[in-house]
Design a protein around this motif. Sequence first.
Motif, mmCIF file in Angstrom:
data_model
loop_
_atom_site.group_PDB
_atom_site.id
_atom_site.type_symbol
_atom_site.label_atom_id
_atom_site.label_comp_id
_atom_site.label_asym_id
_atom_site.label_seq_id
_atom_site.Cartn_x
_atom_site.Cartn_y
_atom_site.Cartn_z
ATOM 1 N N LEU A 112 -4.231 39.341 -117.865
ATOM 2 C CA LEU A 112 -2.928 39.824 -118.340
ATOM 3 C C LEU A 112 -2.919 39.981 -119.862
ATOM 4 O O LEU A 112 -2.265 40.882 -120.394
ATOM 5 N N GLU A 113 -3.657 39.105 -120.548
ATOM 6 C CA GLU A 113 -3.725 39.220 -122.004
ATOM 7 C C GLU A 113 -4.442 40.497 -122.411
ATOM 8 O O GLU A 113 -4.030 41.173 -123.357
ATOM 9 N N ILE A 137 8.705 39.661 -114.989
ATOM 10 C CA ILE A 137 9.251 39.205 -116.275
ATOM 11 C C ILE A 137 8.996 40.256 -117.349
ATOM 12 O O ILE A 137 9.878 40.595 -118.141
ATOM 13 N N TYR A 138 7.788 40.799 -117.370
ATOM 14 C CA TYR A 138 7.428 41.807 -118.377
ATOM 15 C C TYR A 138 8.274 43.070 -118.221
ATOM 16 O O TYR A 138 8.669 43.695 -119.211
ATOM 17 N N ASP A 139 8.570 43.455 -116.988
ATOM 18 C CA ASP A 139 9.323 44.685 -116.720
ATOM 19 C C ASP A 139 10.829 44.510 -116.891
ATOM 20 O O ASP A 139 11.567 45.507 -116.914
ATOM 21 N N ALA A 140 11.324 43.283 -116.986
ATOM 22 C CA ALA A 140 12.766 43.046 -117.068
ATOM 23 C C ALA A 140 13.339 43.657 -118.345
ATOM 24 O O ALA A 140 12.757 43.538 -119.421
ATOM 25 N N VAL A 195 2.504 27.481 -118.187
ATOM 26 C CA VAL A 195 2.304 28.360 -117.036
ATOM 27 C C VAL A 195 2.285 29.800 -117.545
ATOM 28 O O VAL A 195 2.661 30.079 -118.684
ATOM 29 N N ILE A 196 1.863 30.717 -116.689
ATOM 30 C CA ILE A 196 1.736 32.119 -117.095
ATOM 31 C C ILE A 196 3.080 32.687 -117.549
ATOM 32 O O ILE A 196 3.148 33.482 -118.496
ATOM 33 N N GLU A 211 1.012 36.355 -110.407
ATOM 34 C CA GLU A 211 0.861 37.608 -111.143
ATOM 35 C C GLU A 211 2.066 38.521 -110.952
ATOM 36 O O GLU A 211 2.539 39.172 -111.902
ATOM 37 N N GLY A 212 2.601 38.591 -109.720
ATOM 38 C CA GLY A 212 3.768 39.436 -109.464
ATOM 39 C C GLY A 212 4.971 38.997 -110.277
ATOM 40 O O GLY A 212 5.725 39.823 -110.809
#
Length: 387
Positions: A113-114, A216-219, A234-235, A210-211
Motif C-alpha cells: 500500500l505504501e 478509508i483512502y477513498d472516503a 494497524v494499517i 486491505e479492503g
Amino acid sequence: MLSVSELNEQAKSLLETTFDYVEVKGEISRLTKHSSGHWYFTLKDEKAAISAVMYRMNNAKLKFDMTDAMKVVIYGKASLYTPSGSYQLVATTLRPDGEGELELAFRQLKERLEREGLFEISHKKPIPRLPKRIALVTSSTSAALQDMLKVVSTRWKLSKILIFDAFTQGENAPSSLIRALKKADLSGADVIVLARGGGSREDLWCFNDEGLARAIYDAATPVVSAIGHEIDYVISDFVADRRALTPSAAMLDILPDSEAFLQYIDKLEDELRGVIGLKLANKKSRLEILASKFSTNAIKARIKLKFSEIKNKQTVLNSLISSKILKLGSDLKSLEKAYEMREIFFESTKDLIEVRMDGKNVTLEALKAGDEVWLISQSTHKTAKIL
C-alpha cells in the motif's frame, strides 16, 4: 507381477502410512499458482529438493502472500502422485520460518500500500477545528464508545454525534466496518472516527484488512484512526488522515475545549478593544496637533465637536462589542440547554418501539395474525411476525 499403476499405488500407500504427517523446513522455488486455486512449487535446501502442492482450501487460509525464495515450515504429509510416480509433499499448513505469519502479512500489505501511495501526506485531508457532526464507527456496545461519549459530555456538547455500529473483531468485522464507514461517509459528517479499544494482535487484525484500507483512502470525509492503545499500530493508522493514540484521545484531539474557547473569545475581545483604542489614540493625537496649529475659536470649536463625535462613536462601538459578546454567550448557553433537553428526550424515549409494516407506521389494533412487521427503537430494529 505388478502393473505400473499397481506399483505406484502400493508405493503411495507405503509412503503415507510410514510417514503420516511431517514438518519440513525449506525454501520456496518454482511457485506456480494455478487457475484452479491450487499452488504447485518446489521445497528445497542446500542439498535436496522435493515437489509440493498446497490445495486451494488450505492456501486460502493464509494471511500472507507466498513468493519464491521465501523460507517456510510446511506441515503436511508425504505422498506420491500415482499417474507419474512423482514423490511429493502435500501441504496442509504453512508458516514463515523465523517470522510470525501475522507480522509477515502486516509487513507485506504495508509495503504494497505504501508503494501505491495510500500513505502519502499529500493525500491527507485536514480535520476541521470546530466539527458540527462527528461520525463514530465502532461497536455500539463497546467500552470505547462510552469513553468517547464521556469526553463529548465533559468537553464540548455542541457537536452532533452519529453512531454507526460495526463488528470490531472476528472474520466478519472487515466487511462490517467497510459498510459502516461508507454509510458514515454519506451522512454529512465533518469527520469520521474509526475506533476500537485495546486487544491482542489477533483481536485488532480486522483493521489490517486491505479492503478497509482502500475504503478509508477513498472516503471523502476526513478519517481519524483510533485503534487500541499507544503501542498498537494497524494499517488503518497509516492510511487514515490522522492517527489517535486511543479512542478517548481522538475525541480530545478533534473537539475544542469549551472553557478554552470562551477564554479565546475573551482574548479576541481584548485584542479588538486594544486595536480600536490604539486607532482612536492616534486620531486624537493628530487632532491635538492640528488644534495646536490653529488658534481661532471656530477651529477650536470644530475640533471640540470632532472630539465629542469620536467619544460618542467609541461609546457606541463599545456598546456594540459588549452586546455581541453577550449574545454569543447567550447563544452558547441556549445550545447547551437544547443539547441537554435532547439528551433528556433521548433517555425518556429510548425504550419506546415504533411498529411499521410496508414502510408505514401501524397501530397494534390494525395488526392481524401472520403480519410481518418491523420493530424500531432508537438504537436498533428487528423483524417480527404476529401470531
